[in-house]
Design a protein around this motif. Structure first.
Motif, mmCIF file in Angstrom:
data_model
loop_
_atom_site.group_PDB
_atom_site.id
_atom_site.type_symbol
_atom_site.label_atom_id
_atom_site.label_comp_id
_atom_site.label_asym_id
_atom_site.label_seq_id
_atom_site.Cartn_x
_atom_site.Cartn_y
_atom_site.Cartn_z
ATOM 1 N N ARG A 118 -19.351 -0.255 -4.858
ATOM 2 C CA ARG A 118 -19.537 -0.495 -3.418
ATOM 3 C C ARG A 118 -20.932 -1.036 -3.137
ATOM 4 O O ARG A 118 -21.119 -1.912 -2.285
ATOM 5 C CB ARG A 118 -19.304 0.813 -2.637
ATOM 6 C CG ARG A 118 -19.686 0.755 -1.161
ATOM 7 C CD ARG A 118 -18.756 -0.179 -0.394
ATOM 8 N NE ARG A 118 -19.175 -0.348 0.980
ATOM 9 C CZ ARG A 118 -19.975 -1.324 1.410
ATOM 10 N NH1 ARG A 118 -20.465 -2.217 0.558
ATOM 11 N NH2 ARG A 118 -20.298 -1.427 2.679
ATOM 12 N N GLN A 123 -12.974 -3.321 -6.189
ATOM 13 C CA GLN A 123 -12.742 -2.701 -7.494
ATOM 14 C C GLN A 123 -11.912 -3.551 -8.451
ATOM 15 O O GLN A 123 -11.833 -3.233 -9.642
ATOM 16 C CB GLN A 123 -12.115 -1.316 -7.285
ATOM 17 C CG GLN A 123 -13.106 -0.383 -6.590
ATOM 18 C CD GLN A 123 -12.545 0.976 -6.233
ATOM 19 O OE1 GLN A 123 -13.266 1.956 -6.215
ATOM 20 N NE2 GLN A 123 -11.263 1.044 -5.932
ATOM 21 N N LEU A 139 0.815 -1.209 0.000
ATOM 22 C CA LEU A 139 0.000 0.000 0.000
ATOM 23 C C LEU A 139 0.849 1.259 0.000
ATOM 24 O O LEU A 139 0.510 2.236 -0.657
ATOM 25 C CB LEU A 139 -0.923 0.015 1.224
ATOM 26 C CG LEU A 139 -2.086 -0.978 1.229
ATOM 27 C CD1 LEU A 139 -2.923 -0.765 2.481
ATOM 28 C CD2 LEU A 139 -2.957 -0.825 -0.010
ATOM 29 N N ARG A 140 1.950 1.225 0.758
ATOM 30 C CA ARG A 140 2.779 2.417 0.886
ATOM 31 C C ARG A 140 4.249 1.999 0.851
ATOM 32 O O ARG A 140 4.694 1.191 1.666
ATOM 33 C CB ARG A 140 2.461 3.142 2.200
ATOM 34 C CG ARG A 140 1.014 3.608 2.244
ATOM 35 C CD ARG A 140 0.546 3.979 3.637
ATOM 36 N NE ARG A 140 -0.912 4.115 3.655
ATOM 37 C CZ ARG A 140 -1.641 4.261 4.759
ATOM 38 N NH1 ARG A 140 -1.040 4.296 5.933
ATOM 39 N NH2 ARG A 140 -2.956 4.357 4.691
ATOM 40 N N GLU A 148 -15.767 3.909 2.116
ATOM 41 C CA GLU A 148 -16.689 4.762 1.377
ATOM 42 C C GLU A 148 -15.957 5.793 0.525
ATOM 43 O O GLU A 148 -16.361 6.093 -0.596
ATOM 44 C CB GLU A 148 -17.645 5.470 2.348
ATOM 45 C CG GLU A 148 -18.580 4.536 3.097
ATOM 46 C CD GLU A 148 -19.455 3.709 2.168
ATOM 47 O OE1 GLU A 148 -19.869 4.234 1.116
ATOM 48 O OE2 GLU A 148 -19.713 2.529 2.496
ATOM 49 N N SER A 149 -14.860 6.331 1.047
ATOM 50 C CA SER A 149 -14.159 7.396 0.318
ATOM 51 C C SER A 149 -13.299 6.859 -0.822
ATOM 52 O O SER A 149 -13.029 7.579 -1.786
ATOM 53 C CB SER A 149 -13.283 8.202 1.281
ATOM 54 O OG SER A 149 -12.230 7.409 1.804
ATOM 55 N N GLN A 150 -12.869 5.600 -0.732
ATOM 56 C CA GLN A 150 -11.935 5.058 -1.717
ATOM 57 C C GLN A 150 -12.582 4.156 -2.766
ATOM 58 O O GLN A 150 -11.901 3.672 -3.662
ATOM 59 C CB GLN A 150 -10.832 4.260 -0.997
ATOM 60 C CG GLN A 150 -9.961 5.092 -0.062
ATOM 61 C CD GLN A 150 -9.235 6.192 -0.800
ATOM 62 O OE1 GLN A 150 -8.686 5.983 -1.872
ATOM 63 N NE2 GLN A 150 -9.235 7.396 -0.229
ATOM 64 N N THR A 151 -13.892 3.904 -2.646
ATOM 65 C CA THR A 151 -14.546 2.948 -3.534
ATOM 66 C C THR A 151 -15.549 3.651 -4.443
ATOM 67 O O THR A 151 -16.308 4.511 -3.992
ATOM 68 C CB THR A 151 -15.283 1.864 -2.712
ATOM 69 O OG1 THR A 151 -14.418 1.374 -1.696
ATOM 70 C CG2 THR A 151 -15.713 0.714 -3.603
ATOM 71 N N GLU A 181 -8.153 2.166 8.655
ATOM 72 C CA GLU A 181 -8.036 2.791 7.341
ATOM 73 C C GLU A 181 -7.429 1.825 6.326
ATOM 74 O O GLU A 181 -7.882 1.745 5.177
ATOM 75 C CB GLU A 181 -7.174 4.054 7.439
ATOM 76 C CG GLU A 181 -7.847 5.243 8.089
ATOM 77 C CD GLU A 181 -6.977 6.483 8.043
ATOM 78 O OE1 GLU A 181 -5.749 6.337 7.854
ATOM 79 O OE2 GLU A 181 -7.525 7.591 8.176
ATOM 80 N N ASP A 221 -8.989 0.413 2.893
ATOM 81 C CA ASP A 221 -8.296 0.470 1.600
ATOM 82 C C ASP A 221 -8.214 -0.916 0.966
ATOM 83 O O ASP A 221 -8.400 -1.073 -0.254
ATOM 84 C CB ASP A 221 -6.888 1.034 1.779
ATOM 85 C CG ASP A 221 -6.882 2.510 2.146
ATOM 86 O OD1 ASP A 221 -7.925 3.173 1.978
ATOM 87 O OD2 ASP A 221 -5.822 3.001 2.608
ATOM 88 N N ALA A 231 -12.890 4.951 5.242
ATOM 89 C CA ALA A 231 -11.952 4.711 4.141
ATOM 90 C C ALA A 231 -12.621 3.952 3.009
ATOM 91 O O ALA A 231 -12.411 4.253 1.822
ATOM 92 C CB ALA A 231 -10.740 3.942 4.654
ATOM 93 N N SER A 288 -11.530 -2.032 -0.350
ATOM 94 C CA SER A 288 -11.814 -1.251 -1.552
ATOM 95 C C SER A 288 -11.103 -1.841 -2.765
ATOM 96 O O SER A 288 -11.669 -1.927 -3.863
ATOM 97 C CB SER A 288 -11.384 0.203 -1.347
ATOM 98 O OG SER A 288 -11.578 0.961 -2.526
#
Length: 402
Positions: free
Chosen positions: A365, A328, A247-248, A357-360, A317, A321, A355, A324
């Motif tokens: 979703r 997707q 992820l990072r 809801e905001s990333q998908t 979070e 992620d 997270a 999500s």
């Protein structure tokens, strides 16, 4: 010796046995409805399986099924005298064992603390052989037919090889062949997340339709993916190493050697490591914490420790992620979050849902139902035991020569 393919009648017997293994005891009319078979075909097949001693009947006394008044509903299920199967899970310095009979009933289980990571290939197989043999002897296991083994890491189920595992010290380990030679029994191996996914689907019929992604959080993070209740395999017959998706780039250290993997934020060892380094707590002394240590961290966070609350907020979070990404890329009908890590779901949920809801993409979703299933380590051995029993059913489906 190469086995001949099943004949049409043997294939029908196989389907019937698989339905009973999946759904549990059923009456003949239920079997016909489930498999789309005529009453005459079901009667013929069940009669032969009863004559062979593979199935037995159970009179339920249930007169509410619409059958002839006064005639009880008779269900069919597996005989328990066809032998037994042992399921094994290898974790970090621990082994879980389960014994079931041919009807799938649990007969015994055992937990053993035993260092494994420092062992070479031969030593590991000797330890597992001794452990399984002793367990079978102590429990009076009758006619053990097969062993099912669940292991963390990348597992090639076709060739029986553990290519890599964070809890074992040997790569490209031919574990199935080595144990089979020592035990004199067939050995089936499986990735532990796939084993848990299969067990959860066995318990919940809803997860046996469509596509279901089971995200297991605990010692590590793994995923089992099912299509119509059957495990999806990769090109080399392995499962998913979803926990090692990065992820990072500059994230925390992961056991695989990389940094910033999903697992490095969510797994028990990662949360325990970071919790011990917060506010000048003692440096970590264990690579993998026990349930008592994890429960202590969770309870301290619930009591309002701000640093630990922030730790679980970030983990939530990352979980959002991760889910999500699943939605997707795979568009599953169901996503199941399971494993011992669900103990802290109340702490993870607010940031997880935000997270997610905001990333998908909203339209995607809306298509995926997310479930949290409280689950324990016994599902790991349950999953491989059920798969081993299904493999044995393939032999039971074959007609015996006159």
């Amino acid at each position: 010796m190469t086995l001949l393919p099943l004949s049409p009648r043997e294939t029908a017997r196989r389907r019937l046995l698989d339905a009973l293994r999946r759904e549990g005891p059923m009456a003949r009319v239920e079997i016909g409805q489930h498999l789309g078979m005529s009453p005459a075909s079901v009667s013929e097949l069940t009669a032969s399986l009863l004559d062979d001693g593979i199935l037995v009947t159970e009179d339920t006394g249930d007169q509410s099924s619409g059958l002839i008044r006064g005639r009880p509903k008779v269900r069919l299920f597996f005989a328990d005298s066809l032998g037994s199967v042992i399921g094994v899970w290898t974790g970090f310095n621990r082994i879980e064992l389960r014994l079931v009979d041919s009807a799938g009933r649990n007969r015994a289980s055992r937990h053993i603390e035993r260092p494994l990571r420092s062992l070479g290939a031969g030593e590991l197989m000797d330890v597992l052989t001794e452990t399984i043999t002793t367990f079978a002897k102590d429990t009076g296991a009758a006619d053990v037919k097969a062993i099912g083994l669940a292991c963390q890491g990348y597992v090639d189920t076709r060739d029986g090889i553990v290519a890599w595992s964070p809890v074992l010290g040997t790569r490209d380990l031919p574990l199935a062949a080595g144990l089979s030679e020592r035990l004199g029994k067939p050995v089936l191996i499986e990735n532990d997340a796939s084993a848990m996914a299969f067990a959860i689907a066995q318990r919940n019929p809803d997860f046996r339709s469509g596509r279901t992604a089971c995200l297991m959080v605990g010692d590590g993070v793994g995923m089992g993916f099912l299509i119509q209740g059957e495990l999806y395999r990769g090109a080399r017959f392995g499962g998913s190493e979803f926990g090692h998706v990065r992820l990072r780039r500059s994230g925390p250290q992961c056991r695989c050697g990389g940094r910033g993997c999903i697992e490095a934020y969510l797994a028990d060892y990662a949360l325990h490591r970071d919790a011990q380094l917060i506010d000048h707590r003692p440096a970590p002394t264990l690579l993998l914490p026990g349930e008592e240590a994890m429960n202590g961290i969770v309870e301290q966070a619930r009591a309002g420790d701000p640093a630990l609350l922030n730790l679980f907020h970030e983990a939530g979070e990352v979980l959002g992620d991760a889910v999500s990404i699943l939605i997707q890329t795979l568009e599953p009908d169901h996503i199941v979050i399971c494993g011992p890590g669900t103990r802290a779901m109340d702490l993870l949920r607010p940031s997880f849902e935000a997270a997610l809801e905001s990333q998908t993409i909203p339209e995607l979703r809306a298509l995926a139902a997310v479930h949290v299933v409280k689950s324990s380590l016994d599902l790991l051995t349950e999953g491989v035991v059920m798969q081993a029993l299904r493999e044995l059913d393939l032999d039971l489906a074959r007609l015996k020569a006159a």
